[in-house]
Design a protein around this motif. Structure first.
Motif, PDB file in Angstrom:
ATOM      1  N   ARG A  49      -9.792  -0.985   1.291  1.00 50.48           N
ATOM      2  CA  ARG A  49      -9.000  -1.269   0.100  1.00 50.48           C
ATOM      3  C   ARG A  49      -7.533  -1.502   0.463  1.00 50.48           C
ATOM      4  N   LEU A  50      -6.974  -0.630   1.306  1.00 46.20           N
ATOM      5  CA  LEU A  50      -5.577  -0.793   1.708  1.00 46.20           C
ATOM      6  C   LEU A  50      -5.377  -2.064   2.523  1.00 46.20           C
ATOM      7  N   ALA A  51      -6.348  -2.367   3.421  1.00 41.30           N
ATOM      8  CA  ALA A  51      -6.250  -3.571   4.248  1.00 41.30           C
ATOM      9  C   ALA A  51      -6.315  -4.830   3.399  1.00 41.30           C
ATOM     10  N   ALA A  52      -7.161  -4.828   2.364  1.00 34.23           N
ATOM     11  CA  ALA A  52      -7.265  -5.993   1.488  1.00 34.23           C
ATOM     12  C   ALA A  52      -5.959  -6.232   0.750  1.00 34.23           C
ATOM     13  N   GLU A  53      -5.359  -5.170   0.208  1.00 36.59           N
ATOM     14  CA  GLU A  53      -4.091  -5.316  -0.501  1.00 36.59           C
ATOM     15  C   GLU A  53      -2.991  -5.804   0.446  1.00 36.59           C
ATOM     16  N   TYR A  54      -3.024  -5.320   1.701  1.00 38.31           N
ATOM     17  CA  TYR A  54      -2.018  -5.728   2.689  1.00 38.31           C
ATOM     18  C   TYR A  54      -2.166  -7.210   3.025  1.00 38.31           C
TER      19      TYR A  54
END
Length: 226
Positions: free
Chosen positions: A11-16
């Motif tokens: 989830r964090l990687a996608a937002e980044y």
């Protein structure tokens, strides 16, 4: 926070990779990448997916039959009846609509959304904590409420065997621990709804490792209203 969990890292990687993770939260994630292989791998994976969307498409030459149909449609012999879709005015009108739609889409895509400023809370030292830890703090909370950075307003020494713990204090409810914090440098807290229902932030002096009861056990050394 356990960044080895696949769902959280993804989830964090996608937002980044998509660019929706901004400001301090984005910088904190960049600082975390060298120490968290699973998180770094997730970011690389999402960046690779996004690069495929931006890759140029190969050129494709139309077949001779297609060109013949285009010429037959656009260039009607003199004196032959002209169908409505062959009129120059029709194509000019469609071109104008297409240009206007393209410009409108460009404005929507290029114009960034307004950046919301973070919430800043100043935690002042209390009389009870002045003799123990003489330092205040300032907390910056992201606009989405999922990241908090706590910085000391000075330098403080914590006795051996003791630790500082940050609490979110709701109105009429038990304080909620946000984890141990440093008296010497910045501390980052990443979780959903950090300030949910909270009316204040407080720092207490606890045994090493944090409160053994889930509630503040030592004196409150610093507090600030939200």
């Amino acid at each position: 926070m356990d960044y080895s969990k696949r769902e959280l890292a993804d989830r964090l990687a996608a937002e980044y990779a998509l660019g929706t993770l901004r400001g301090g939260a984005r910088r904190r994630l960049q600082q975390l990448l060298p120490a968290h292989p699973a998180l770094a791998a997730a970011v690389r994976g999402w960046e690779a997916r996004m690069q495929t969307l931006a890759a140029p498409l190969p050129e494709m030459a139309p077949s001779p039959r297609v060109w013949q149909q285009v010429q037959a449609t656009l260039f009607t012999p003199a004196g032959a009846p002209q169908r409505w879709w062959q009129g120059l005015a029709v194509w000019r009108g469609l071109s104008a609509v297409a240009v206007a739609a393209t410009l409108a889409l460009a404005v929507v895509v290029v114009q960034p959304p307004p950046v919301q400023p973070p919430l800043v809370v100043v935690l002042n030292g209390t009389p009870d904590g002045a003799a123990l830890v003489s330092a205040g703090f300032v907390a910056s909370i992201s606009a989405d409420g999922r990241a908090l950075v706590l910085k000391p307003l000075g330098t403080a020494q914590v006795a051996d065997g003791r630790a500082l713990e940050l609490w979110a204090v709701p109105s009429g409810a038990a304080p909620r621990s946000l984890g141990l914090v440093s008296a010497q440098g910045s501390t980052t807290v990443l979780r959903n709804e950090i300030l949910k229902g909270a009316q204040a932030l407080a720092v207490s002096l606890e045994p090493a490792g944090g409160s053994p009861t889930g509630a503040p056990t030592g004196p409150i050394v610093s507090v600030g209203s939200i």
